[in-house]
Design a protein around this motif. Sequence first.
Motif, mmCIF file in Angstrom:
data_model
loop_
_atom_site.group_PDB
_atom_site.id
_atom_site.type_symbol
_atom_site.label_atom_id
_atom_site.label_comp_id
_atom_site.label_asym_id
_atom_site.label_seq_id
_atom_site.Cartn_x
_atom_site.Cartn_y
_atom_site.Cartn_z
ATOM 1 N N THR A 84 0.824 -1.213 0.000
ATOM 2 C CA THR A 84 0.000 0.000 0.000
ATOM 3 C C THR A 84 0.854 1.256 0.000
ATOM 4 N N PHE A 85 1.963 1.250 0.755
ATOM 5 C CA PHE A 85 2.728 2.485 0.954
ATOM 6 C C PHE A 85 3.937 2.621 0.038
ATOM 7 N N LEU A 86 4.402 1.544 -0.567
ATOM 8 C CA LEU A 86 5.564 1.647 -1.447
ATOM 9 C C LEU A 86 5.392 2.702 -2.543
ATOM 10 N N PRO A 87 4.235 2.772 -3.241
ATOM 11 C CA PRO A 87 4.094 3.813 -4.266
ATOM 12 C C PRO A 87 4.226 5.228 -3.721
ATOM 13 N N SER A 88 3.808 5.466 -2.483
ATOM 14 C CA SER A 88 3.892 6.802 -1.901
ATOM 15 C C SER A 88 5.333 7.282 -1.824
ATOM 16 N N PHE A 89 6.230 6.401 -1.406
ATOM 17 C CA PHE A 89 7.645 6.769 -1.343
ATOM 18 C C PHE A 89 8.190 7.068 -2.738
ATOM 19 N N LEU A 90 7.796 6.284 -3.710
ATOM 20 C CA LEU A 90 8.304 6.483 -5.066
ATOM 21 C C LEU A 90 7.814 7.800 -5.646
ATOM 22 N N PHE A 91 6.559 8.143 -5.394
ATOM 23 C CA PHE A 91 6.029 9.410 -5.904
ATOM 24 C C PHE A 91 6.833 10.604 -5.380
ATOM 25 N N ILE A 92 7.222 10.542 -4.111
ATOM 26 C CA ILE A 92 7.947 11.667 -3.514
ATOM 27 C C ILE A 92 9.400 11.686 -3.977
ATOM 28 N N LEU A 93 10.072 10.559 -3.871
ATOM 29 C CA LEU A 93 11.498 10.534 -4.199
ATOM 30 C C LEU A 93 11.736 10.747 -5.693
ATOM 31 N N ALA A 94 10.802 10.335 -6.535
ATOM 32 C CA ALA A 94 10.958 10.536 -7.974
ATOM 33 C C ALA A 94 10.467 11.914 -8.409
ATOM 34 N N GLY A 95 9.352 12.366 -7.846
ATOM 35 C CA GLY A 95 8.758 13.621 -8.292
ATOM 36 C C GLY A 95 9.191 14.853 -7.529
ATOM 37 N N GLY A 96 9.801 14.666 -6.337
ATOM 38 C CA GLY A 96 10.201 15.807 -5.523
ATOM 39 C C GLY A 96 11.074 16.816 -6.248
ATOM 40 N N PRO A 97 12.130 16.382 -6.959
ATOM 41 C CA PRO A 97 12.979 17.357 -7.659
ATOM 42 C C PRO A 97 12.222 18.190 -8.691
ATOM 43 N N LEU A 98 11.233 17.598 -9.361
ATOM 44 C CA LEU A 98 10.437 18.370 -10.312
ATOM 45 C C LEU A 98 9.621 19.437 -9.590
ATOM 46 N N VAL A 99 9.092 19.085 -8.426
ATOM 47 C CA VAL A 99 8.295 20.045 -7.657
ATOM 48 C C VAL A 99 9.166 21.185 -7.145
ATOM 49 N N GLU A 100 10.359 20.855 -6.656
ATOM 50 C CA GLU A 100 11.258 21.898 -6.163
ATOM 51 C C GLU A 100 11.647 22.872 -7.271
ATOM 52 N N SER A 101 11.737 22.392 -8.496
ATOM 53 C CA SER A 101 12.118 23.276 -9.602
ATOM 54 C C SER A 101 11.026 24.264 -9.956
ATOM 55 N N THR A 102 9.799 24.029 -9.489
ATOM 56 C CA THR A 102 8.693 24.956 -9.787
ATOM 57 C C THR A 102 8.471 25.971 -8.677
ATOM 58 N N HIS A 103 9.240 25.893 -7.585
ATOM 59 C CA HIS A 103 9.025 26.804 -6.457
ATOM 60 C C HIS A 103 9.231 28.253 -6.891
ATOM 61 N N GLY A 104 8.242 29.088 -6.573
ATOM 62 C CA GLY A 104 8.341 30.511 -6.870
ATOM 63 C C GLY A 104 7.912 30.898 -8.270
ATOM 64 N N GLN A 105 7.542 29.949 -9.125
ATOM 65 C CA GLN A 105 7.087 30.264 -10.475
ATOM 66 C C GLN A 105 5.562 30.291 -10.479
ATOM 67 N N LEU A 106 4.991 31.462 -10.726
ATOM 68 C CA LEU A 106 3.553 31.663 -10.556
ATOM 69 C C LEU A 106 2.736 30.741 -11.449
ATOM 70 N N ARG A 107 3.219 30.437 -12.645
ATOM 71 C CA ARG A 107 2.423 29.598 -13.536
ATOM 72 C C ARG A 107 2.272 28.186 -12.983
ATOM 73 N N PHE A 108 3.193 27.780 -12.104
ATOM 74 C CA PHE A 108 3.051 26.496 -11.431
ATOM 75 C C PHE A 108 2.408 26.642 -10.056
ATOM 76 N N THR A 109 2.734 27.710 -9.347
ATOM 77 C CA THR A 109 2.238 27.862 -7.977
ATOM 78 C C THR A 109 0.788 28.320 -7.920
ATOM 79 N N ALA A 110 0.298 29.034 -8.951
ATOM 80 C CA ALA A 110 -1.093 29.504 -8.925
ATOM 81 C C ALA A 110 -2.079 28.336 -8.868
ATOM 82 N N PRO A 111 -1.935 27.289 -9.709
ATOM 83 C CA PRO A 111 -2.845 26.147 -9.550
ATOM 84 C C PRO A 111 -2.730 25.481 -8.185
ATOM 85 N N LEU A 112 -1.513 25.418 -7.633
ATOM 86 C CA LEU A 112 -1.344 24.798 -6.325
ATOM 87 C C LEU A 112 -1.957 25.643 -5.221
ATOM 88 N N THR A 113 -1.879 26.975 -5.355
ATOM 89 C CA THR A 113 -2.529 27.848 -4.381
ATOM 90 C C THR A 113 -4.039 27.654 -4.418
#
Length: 446
Positions: free
Chosen positions: A345-374
Amino acid sequence: MSTPAPVPFGAALRFWFKLGCISFGGPAGQIAIMHRELVEQRRWISERRFLHALNYCMLLPGPEAQQLATYIGWLLHRSRGGIAAGALFVLPSLLLLIALSWVYVAFGHVGWVAGLFYGIKPAVAALVLQAVWRIGGRTLRSPARSPLLWAIALASFVAIAGLQLPFPAVVLAAAAVGALGGRWWPAQFDAGGGHAAADRHYGPALIDDDTPTPPHARFRRSRLAAVVGVGALLWLLPMAGLLAWQGREATLAQMGWFFTKAALLTFGGAYAVLPYVYQGAVEHFHWLTGPQMIDGLALGETTPGPLIMVVAFVGFLGGWTHQVLGPGALFAGAALAACVATWFTFLPSFLFILAGGPLVESTHGQLRFTAPLTAITAAVVGVIASLALFFVLHIGRPQAGGPVDGVALVLAGLAALALLRWRIGVLPVIAGCAVAGLALRLAGVA
Protein backbone atom coordinates in the motif's frame (compact mmCIF):
# COMPACT_ATOMS: atom_id res chain seq x y z
CA MET A 1 15.55 35.90 15.62
CA SER A 2 18.29 33.81 14.04
CA THR A 3 17.96 31.01 11.51
CA PRO A 4 17.75 27.57 13.17
CA ALA A 5 20.87 25.43 13.09
CA PRO A 6 21.01 22.46 10.70
CA VAL A 7 19.03 19.51 12.04
CA PRO A 8 21.10 16.42 12.94
CA PHE A 9 19.74 13.24 11.42
CA GLY A 10 19.31 11.67 14.86
CA ALA A 11 17.19 14.60 16.05
CA ALA A 12 15.05 14.31 12.94
CA LEU A 13 14.57 10.58 13.56
CA ARG A 14 13.35 11.27 17.09
CA PHE A 15 10.87 13.85 15.80
CA TRP A 16 9.49 11.62 13.02
CA PHE A 17 8.98 8.80 15.52
CA LYS A 18 7.20 11.17 17.88
CA LEU A 19 5.03 12.36 15.00
CA GLY A 20 4.10 8.78 14.17
CA CYS A 21 2.97 8.27 17.77
CA ILE A 22 0.82 11.42 18.03
CA SER A 23 -0.52 11.73 14.48
CA PHE A 24 -4.19 11.42 15.36
CA GLY A 25 -7.00 13.22 13.59
CA GLY A 26 -6.71 11.92 10.05
CA PRO A 27 -4.87 13.87 7.36
CA ALA A 28 -6.27 17.22 8.47
CA GLY A 29 -5.17 16.75 12.06
CA GLN A 30 -1.82 15.30 11.02
CA ILE A 31 -1.08 18.20 8.68
CA ALA A 32 -2.02 20.62 11.44
CA ILE A 33 0.40 18.89 13.82
CA MET A 34 3.22 19.05 11.26
CA HIS A 35 2.52 22.71 10.53
CA ARG A 36 2.66 23.63 14.19
CA GLU A 37 5.80 21.58 14.88
CA LEU A 38 7.81 22.19 11.70
CA VAL A 39 6.71 25.69 10.62
CA GLU A 40 5.75 27.49 13.81
CA GLN A 41 7.86 25.98 16.58
CA ARG A 42 10.95 24.32 15.13
CA ARG A 43 11.12 26.48 11.94
CA TRP A 44 12.64 23.69 9.89
CA ILE A 45 10.71 24.86 6.82
CA SER A 46 8.90 28.06 5.89
CA GLU A 47 5.15 28.12 5.45
CA ARG A 48 5.32 28.79 1.72
CA ARG A 49 7.66 25.84 1.15
CA PHE A 50 5.46 23.71 3.44
CA LEU A 51 2.32 24.55 1.46
CA HIS A 52 4.11 24.09 -1.85
CA ALA A 53 5.00 20.52 -0.83
CA LEU A 54 1.53 19.91 0.60
CA ASN A 55 -0.15 20.95 -2.64
CA TYR A 56 1.91 18.42 -4.58
CA CYS A 57 1.05 15.69 -2.11
CA MET A 58 -2.65 16.52 -2.44
CA LEU A 59 -2.43 15.73 -6.16
CA LEU A 60 -1.03 12.23 -5.57
CA PRO A 61 -2.80 8.99 -4.82
CA GLY A 62 -2.04 7.83 -1.32
CA PRO A 63 -1.99 9.35 2.20
CA GLU A 64 -1.03 13.00 1.76
CA ALA A 65 0.11 13.55 5.36
CA GLN A 66 2.54 10.62 5.20
CA GLN A 67 3.77 11.80 1.82
CA LEU A 68 4.26 15.32 3.19
CA ALA A 69 6.41 13.93 6.02
CA THR A 70 8.39 11.95 3.44
CA TYR A 71 8.88 15.06 1.30
CA ILE A 72 10.13 17.23 4.16
CA GLY A 73 12.37 14.45 5.48
CA TRP A 74 13.83 14.05 1.97
CA LEU A 75 14.39 17.78 1.64
CA LEU A 76 16.23 17.85 4.97
CA HIS A 77 18.31 14.66 4.76
CA ARG A 78 18.21 13.26 1.24
CA SER A 79 16.60 9.91 0.42
CA ARG A 80 17.43 8.36 3.80
CA GLY A 81 15.61 11.22 5.51
CA GLY A 82 12.54 10.79 3.35
CA ILE A 83 12.43 7.04 3.84
CA ALA A 84 12.89 7.40 7.61
CA ALA A 85 10.22 10.09 7.92
CA GLY A 86 7.65 8.17 5.89
CA ALA A 87 8.38 4.84 7.56
CA LEU A 88 8.28 6.21 11.12
CA PHE A 89 5.00 7.95 10.30
CA VAL A 90 3.50 4.50 9.64
CA LEU A 91 5.40 2.12 11.93
CA PRO A 92 3.77 2.97 15.32
CA SER A 93 0.32 2.66 13.75
CA LEU A 94 1.21 -0.69 12.17
CA LEU A 95 2.48 -2.14 15.46
CA LEU A 96 -0.52 -0.81 17.38
CA LEU A 97 -3.01 -2.13 14.85
CA ILE A 98 -1.40 -5.57 14.85
CA ALA A 99 -1.74 -5.65 18.65
CA LEU A 100 -5.34 -4.41 18.62
CA SER A 101 -6.26 -6.75 15.77
CA TRP A 102 -4.95 -9.68 17.81
CA VAL A 103 -7.08 -8.63 20.78
CA TYR A 104 -10.03 -8.29 18.42
CA VAL A 105 -9.78 -11.79 16.93
CA ALA A 106 -8.63 -13.49 20.14
CA PHE A 107 -11.42 -12.13 22.34
CA GLY A 108 -14.07 -11.45 19.70
CA HIS A 109 -14.70 -7.80 20.49
CA VAL A 110 -13.09 -4.43 21.16
CA GLY A 111 -15.35 -3.54 24.04
CA TRP A 112 -12.49 -2.88 26.41
CA VAL A 113 -11.50 0.14 24.34
CA ALA A 114 -15.05 1.32 23.55
CA GLY A 115 -14.90 3.96 26.26
CA LEU A 116 -11.53 5.22 25.05
CA PHE A 117 -12.85 5.40 21.50
CA TYR A 118 -15.92 7.29 22.69
CA GLY A 119 -13.71 10.02 24.10
CA ILE A 120 -11.15 10.08 21.29
CA LYS A 121 -13.69 10.67 18.49
CA PRO A 122 -14.70 14.14 19.77
CA ALA A 123 -10.98 14.98 20.05
CA VAL A 124 -10.53 13.92 16.41
CA ALA A 125 -13.37 16.26 15.40
CA ALA A 126 -11.70 19.10 17.30
CA LEU A 127 -8.38 18.40 15.58
CA VAL A 128 -10.05 18.71 12.19
CA LEU A 129 -11.65 22.00 13.24
CA GLN A 130 -8.21 23.20 14.32
CA ALA A 131 -6.84 22.31 10.89
CA VAL A 132 -9.60 24.34 9.21
CA TRP A 133 -8.73 27.29 11.43
CA ARG A 134 -4.98 27.10 10.89
CA ILE A 135 -4.71 26.25 7.21
CA GLY A 136 -7.83 28.15 6.20
CA GLY A 137 -6.86 31.28 8.08
CA ARG A 138 -3.41 31.46 6.53
CA THR A 139 -4.56 30.56 3.03
CA LEU A 140 -7.57 32.86 2.79
CA ARG A 141 -6.86 35.82 5.04
CA SER A 142 -4.89 38.04 2.63
CA PRO A 143 -7.33 40.79 1.51
CA ALA A 144 -5.68 41.08 -1.91
CA ARG A 145 -6.49 37.52 -2.81
CA SER A 146 -9.43 36.66 -0.58
CA PRO A 147 -12.38 36.84 -3.01
CA LEU A 148 -11.41 34.15 -5.50
CA LEU A 149 -9.78 31.84 -2.96
CA TRP A 150 -12.75 32.15 -0.60
CA ALA A 151 -15.03 31.33 -3.53
CA ILE A 152 -12.93 28.25 -4.37
CA ALA A 153 -12.98 27.10 -0.74
CA LEU A 154 -16.75 27.59 -0.48
CA ALA A 155 -17.38 25.84 -3.80
CA SER A 156 -15.26 22.86 -2.79
CA PHE A 157 -17.12 22.60 0.52
CA VAL A 158 -20.47 22.55 -1.27
CA ALA A 159 -19.18 20.11 -3.89
CA ILE A 160 -17.97 17.60 -1.28
CA ALA A 161 -20.49 18.04 1.54
CA GLY A 162 -23.58 18.89 -0.48
CA LEU A 163 -23.18 17.46 -3.97
CA GLN A 164 -20.85 14.59 -2.96
CA LEU A 165 -18.66 15.10 -6.01
CA PRO A 166 -15.45 13.03 -6.19
CA PHE A 167 -12.40 14.64 -4.65
CA PRO A 168 -10.23 14.33 -7.81
CA ALA A 169 -12.82 16.32 -9.77
CA VAL A 170 -12.73 19.08 -7.14
CA VAL A 171 -8.92 19.20 -7.20
CA LEU A 172 -8.78 19.31 -11.00
CA ALA A 173 -11.40 22.05 -11.16
CA ALA A 174 -9.49 24.12 -8.59
CA ALA A 175 -6.23 23.61 -10.47
CA ALA A 176 -7.89 24.75 -13.71
CA VAL A 177 -9.26 27.88 -12.03
CA GLY A 178 -5.81 28.57 -10.58
CA ALA A 179 -4.11 28.13 -13.95
CA LEU A 180 -6.48 30.61 -15.60
CA GLY A 181 -6.53 32.96 -12.63
CA GLY A 182 -2.75 33.02 -12.46
CA ARG A 183 -2.74 34.51 -15.96
CA TRP A 184 -5.67 36.90 -15.60
CA TRP A 185 -5.56 37.88 -11.90
CA PRO A 186 -2.04 37.03 -10.72
CA ALA A 187 -2.34 39.09 -7.52
CA GLN A 188 -5.18 36.82 -6.37
CA PHE A 189 -2.92 33.75 -6.51
CA ASP A 190 0.43 35.17 -5.45
CA ALA A 191 1.41 33.18 -2.38
CA GLY A 192 3.56 35.98 -1.06
CA GLY A 193 1.16 38.20 0.85
CA GLY A 194 -0.35 36.30 3.70
CA HIS A 195 2.33 33.67 4.04
CA ALA A 196 5.22 36.12 4.17
CA ALA A 197 3.65 37.92 7.07
CA ALA A 198 3.19 34.66 8.89
CA ASP A 199 6.76 33.61 8.22
CA ARG A 200 8.07 36.88 9.66
CA HIS A 201 6.03 36.17 12.76
CA TYR A 202 7.57 32.74 13.16
CA GLY A 203 11.05 33.94 12.24
CA PRO A 204 13.47 32.72 9.57
CA ALA A 205 13.30 29.03 8.73
CA LEU A 206 16.06 26.55 8.01
CA ILE A 207 14.49 25.94 4.59
CA ASP A 208 13.16 29.43 3.93
CA ASP A 209 11.36 30.97 0.98
CA ASP A 210 14.59 32.06 -0.67
CA THR A 211 16.75 29.09 0.40
CA PRO A 212 18.28 27.56 -2.75
CA THR A 213 17.23 24.05 -3.61
CA PRO A 214 19.87 21.70 -2.14
CA PRO A 215 21.94 19.72 -4.66
CA HIS A 216 20.26 16.39 -3.85
CA ALA A 217 16.82 17.89 -4.60
CA ARG A 218 17.69 19.09 -8.10
CA PHE A 219 16.28 17.17 -11.02
CA ARG A 220 18.59 14.75 -12.84
CA ARG A 221 17.46 12.12 -15.31
CA SER A 222 19.99 9.63 -13.99
CA ARG A 223 18.63 10.00 -10.47
CA LEU A 224 15.02 9.63 -11.67
CA ALA A 225 15.94 6.44 -13.52
CA ALA A 226 17.71 5.07 -10.42
CA VAL A 227 14.72 5.80 -8.14
CA VAL A 228 12.27 4.20 -10.55
CA GLY A 229 14.55 1.18 -10.99
CA VAL A 230 14.98 0.63 -7.25
CA GLY A 231 11.26 1.09 -6.70
CA ALA A 232 10.45 -1.50 -9.36
CA LEU A 233 12.81 -3.98 -7.69
CA LEU A 234 11.27 -3.32 -4.27
CA TRP A 235 7.90 -4.28 -5.72
CA LEU A 236 9.02 -7.13 -7.97
CA LEU A 237 11.27 -9.01 -5.53
CA PRO A 238 8.69 -9.38 -2.68
CA MET A 239 5.95 -10.21 -5.19
CA ALA A 240 8.15 -12.80 -6.92
CA GLY A 241 9.03 -14.26 -3.52
CA LEU A 242 5.36 -14.60 -2.55
CA LEU A 243 4.50 -16.20 -5.89
CA ALA A 244 7.38 -18.65 -5.69
CA TRP A 245 6.66 -19.49 -2.05
CA GLN A 246 2.89 -20.04 -2.06
CA GLY A 247 1.65 -19.59 -5.63
CA ARG A 248 -0.48 -17.11 -7.50
CA GLU A 249 -3.77 -18.03 -5.83
CA ALA A 250 -2.37 -17.87 -2.30
CA THR A 251 -3.70 -15.22 0.07
CA LEU A 252 -0.45 -13.30 0.52
CA ALA A 253 0.18 -12.95 -3.24
CA GLN A 254 -3.42 -11.87 -3.78
CA MET A 255 -2.99 -9.26 -1.04
CA GLY A 256 0.17 -7.90 -2.65
CA TRP A 257 -1.50 -7.35 -6.00
CA PHE A 258 -4.81 -6.12 -4.56
CA PHE A 259 -3.26 -3.53 -2.25
CA THR A 260 -0.94 -2.32 -5.01
CA LYS A 261 -4.04 -1.49 -7.07
CA ALA A 262 -5.67 0.10 -4.04
CA ALA A 263 -2.62 2.31 -3.48
CA LEU A 264 -2.88 3.67 -7.01
CA LEU A 265 -6.59 4.47 -6.61
CA THR A 266 -6.48 6.43 -3.35
CA PHE A 267 -7.07 9.86 -4.88
CA GLY A 268 -8.97 11.87 -2.32
CA GLY A 269 -7.74 10.02 0.73
CA ALA A 270 -8.77 6.83 2.47
CA TYR A 271 -12.52 7.45 2.36
CA ALA A 272 -12.39 7.48 -1.44
CA VAL A 273 -10.77 4.04 -1.62
CA LEU A 274 -12.62 2.32 1.23
CA PRO A 275 -15.51 1.16 -1.04
CA TYR A 276 -12.94 -0.52 -3.30
CA VAL A 277 -11.21 -2.19 -0.34
CA TYR A 278 -14.57 -3.28 1.06
CA GLN A 279 -15.65 -4.77 -2.25
CA GLY A 280 -12.43 -6.71 -2.72
CA ALA A 281 -11.63 -7.75 0.85
CA VAL A 282 -15.18 -8.57 1.98
CA GLU A 283 -17.15 -9.56 -1.09
CA HIS A 284 -14.51 -11.04 -3.40
CA PHE A 285 -11.71 -12.51 -1.28
CA HIS A 286 -13.73 -12.99 1.95
CA TRP A 287 -10.79 -11.96 4.13
CA LEU A 288 -13.23 -10.53 6.68
CA THR A 289 -16.92 -9.73 7.09
CA GLY A 290 -18.75 -6.44 6.64
CA PRO A 291 -19.21 -5.79 10.38
CA GLN A 292 -15.52 -6.60 10.92
CA MET A 293 -14.61 -4.04 8.24
CA ILE A 294 -16.60 -1.40 10.12
CA ASP A 295 -14.84 -2.30 13.36
CA GLY A 296 -11.51 -2.01 11.56
CA LEU A 297 -12.42 1.45 10.32
CA ALA A 298 -13.21 2.47 13.91
CA LEU A 299 -9.77 1.24 14.97
CA GLY A 300 -8.14 3.08 12.06
CA GLU A 301 -9.92 6.32 12.90
CA THR A 302 -8.80 6.31 16.51
CA THR A 303 -5.18 5.19 16.24
CA PRO A 304 -2.26 7.34 15.09
CA GLY A 305 -1.19 7.28 11.48
CA PRO A 306 -3.09 7.60 8.19
CA LEU A 307 -6.62 6.19 8.05
CA ILE A 308 -5.64 3.97 5.12
CA MET A 309 -3.75 1.97 7.76
CA VAL A 310 -7.04 0.10 8.06
CA VAL A 311 -5.43 -2.13 5.41
CA ALA A 312 -3.25 -3.57 8.19
CA PHE A 313 -6.39 -4.67 10.02
CA VAL A 314 -7.81 -6.12 6.80
CA GLY A 315 -4.54 -7.94 6.15
CA PHE A 316 -4.35 -9.27 9.70
CA LEU A 317 -7.87 -10.68 9.65
CA GLY A 318 -7.34 -12.13 6.18
CA GLY A 319 -4.13 -13.82 7.30
CA TRP A 320 -5.81 -15.12 10.46
CA THR A 321 -8.95 -16.36 8.68
CA HIS A 322 -7.07 -18.07 5.84
CA GLN A 323 -4.28 -19.36 8.11
CA VAL A 324 -1.54 -18.27 5.72
CA LEU A 325 1.19 -19.97 7.80
CA GLY A 326 -0.96 -22.85 9.00
CA PRO A 327 -3.19 -23.37 12.06
CA GLY A 328 -0.22 -23.54 14.40
CA ALA A 329 1.03 -20.05 13.58
CA LEU A 330 -2.11 -17.94 13.43
CA PHE A 331 -0.62 -14.79 14.93
CA ALA A 332 2.62 -14.96 12.92
CA GLY A 333 0.69 -15.49 9.70
CA ALA A 334 -1.75 -12.69 10.44
CA ALA A 335 1.06 -10.28 11.38
CA LEU A 336 2.90 -11.19 8.17
CA ALA A 337 -0.24 -10.53 6.14
CA ALA A 338 -0.68 -7.14 7.84
CA CYS A 339 2.92 -6.26 6.90
CA VAL A 340 2.38 -7.41 3.30
CA ALA A 341 -0.74 -5.24 3.00
CA THR A 342 1.10 -2.26 4.46
CA TRP A 343 4.20 -2.71 2.26
CA PHE A 344 2.34 -2.83 -1.03
CA THR A 345 0.00 0.00 0.00
CA PHE A 346 2.73 2.49 0.95
CA LEU A 347 5.56 1.65 -1.45
CA PRO A 348 4.09 3.81 -4.27
CA SER A 349 3.89 6.80 -1.90
CA PHE A 350 7.65 6.77 -1.34
CA LEU A 351 8.30 6.48 -5.07
CA PHE A 352 6.03 9.41 -5.90
CA ILE A 353 7.95 11.67 -3.51
CA LEU A 354 11.50 10.53 -4.20
CA ALA A 355 10.96 10.54 -7.97
CA GLY A 356 8.76 13.62 -8.29
CA GLY A 357 10.20 15.81 -5.52
CA PRO A 358 12.98 17.36 -7.66
CA LEU A 359 10.44 18.37 -10.31
CA VAL A 360 8.30 20.04 -7.66
CA GLU A 361 11.26 21.90 -6.16
CA SER A 362 12.12 23.28 -9.60
CA THR A 363 8.69 24.96 -9.79
CA HIS A 364 9.03 26.80 -6.46
CA GLY A 365 8.34 30.51 -6.87
CA GLN A 366 7.09 30.26 -10.48
CA LEU A 367 3.55 31.66 -10.56
CA ARG A 368 2.42 29.60 -13.54
CA PHE A 369 3.05 26.50 -11.43
CA THR A 370 2.24 27.86 -7.98
CA ALA A 371 -1.09 29.50 -8.93
CA PRO A 372 -2.85 26.15 -9.55
CA LEU A 373 -1.34 24.80 -6.32
CA THR A 374 -2.53 27.85 -4.38
CA ALA A 375 -6.03 27.28 -5.74
CA ILE A 376 -5.80 23.63 -4.66
CA THR A 377 -4.87 24.77 -1.15
CA ALA A 378 -8.04 26.89 -1.06
CA ALA A 379 -10.07 23.90 -2.25
CA VAL A 380 -8.49 21.73 0.42
CA VAL A 381 -9.71 24.19 3.06
CA GLY A 382 -13.27 23.52 1.89
CA VAL A 383 -12.63 19.77 1.84
CA ILE A 384 -11.28 19.82 5.39
CA ALA A 385 -14.29 21.88 6.49
CA SER A 386 -16.60 19.25 4.99
CA LEU A 387 -14.66 16.57 6.88
CA ALA A 388 -15.09 18.56 10.11
CA LEU A 389 -18.84 18.73 9.46
CA PHE A 390 -18.92 14.98 8.84
CA PHE A 391 -17.17 14.25 12.15
CA VAL A 392 -19.35 16.64 14.15
CA LEU A 393 -22.53 15.13 12.70
CA HIS A 394 -21.20 11.62 13.20
CA ILE A 395 -20.34 12.04 16.88
CA GLY A 396 -23.44 14.16 17.56
CA ARG A 397 -25.80 11.54 16.12
CA PRO A 398 -23.91 8.25 15.72
CA GLN A 399 -27.02 6.43 14.44
CA ALA A 400 -29.09 7.94 11.66
CA GLY A 401 -32.40 9.07 13.09
CA GLY A 402 -31.24 8.30 16.61
CA PRO A 403 -30.99 10.66 19.58
CA VAL A 404 -28.47 13.48 19.71
CA ASP A 405 -25.41 12.66 21.84
CA GLY A 406 -25.00 15.90 23.73
CA VAL A 407 -22.17 14.53 25.88
CA ALA A 408 -20.01 13.82 22.84
CA LEU A 409 -20.70 17.28 21.41
CA VAL A 410 -19.71 18.88 24.73
CA LEU A 411 -16.48 16.87 24.71
CA ALA A 412 -15.78 18.03 21.15
CA GLY A 413 -16.42 21.65 22.13
CA LEU A 414 -14.11 21.42 25.14
CA ALA A 415 -11.40 19.77 23.02
CA ALA A 416 -11.72 22.53 20.42
CA LEU A 417 -11.40 25.19 23.12
CA ALA A 418 -8.36 23.42 24.55
CA LEU A 419 -6.66 23.35 21.15
CA LEU A 420 -7.64 26.74 19.75
CA ARG A 421 -8.07 29.04 22.76
CA TRP A 422 -5.98 27.52 25.53
CA ARG A 423 -3.37 26.13 23.09
CA ILE A 424 -2.97 22.83 24.90
CA GLY A 425 -0.95 20.24 23.01
CA VAL A 426 -2.52 17.57 20.85
CA LEU A 427 -1.39 14.58 22.89
CA PRO A 428 -2.71 15.90 26.25
CA VAL A 429 -6.05 16.75 24.62
CA ILE A 430 -6.40 13.28 23.09
CA ALA A 431 -5.34 11.59 26.33
CA GLY A 432 -7.72 13.74 28.37
CA CYS A 433 -10.65 13.00 26.07
CA ALA A 434 -9.85 9.27 26.08
CA VAL A 435 -9.83 9.17 29.89
CA ALA A 436 -13.03 11.22 30.02
CA GLY A 437 -14.72 8.87 27.55
CA LEU A 438 -13.69 5.81 29.54
CA ALA A 439 -14.92 7.38 32.79
CA LEU A 440 -18.25 8.38 31.23
CA ARG A 441 -18.78 4.86 29.89
CA LEU A 442 -17.93 3.25 33.21
CA ALA A 443 -20.28 5.66 34.98
CA GLY A 444 -23.07 4.83 32.52
CA VAL A 445 -23.43 8.44 31.41
CA ALA A 446 -22.47 7.80 27.76
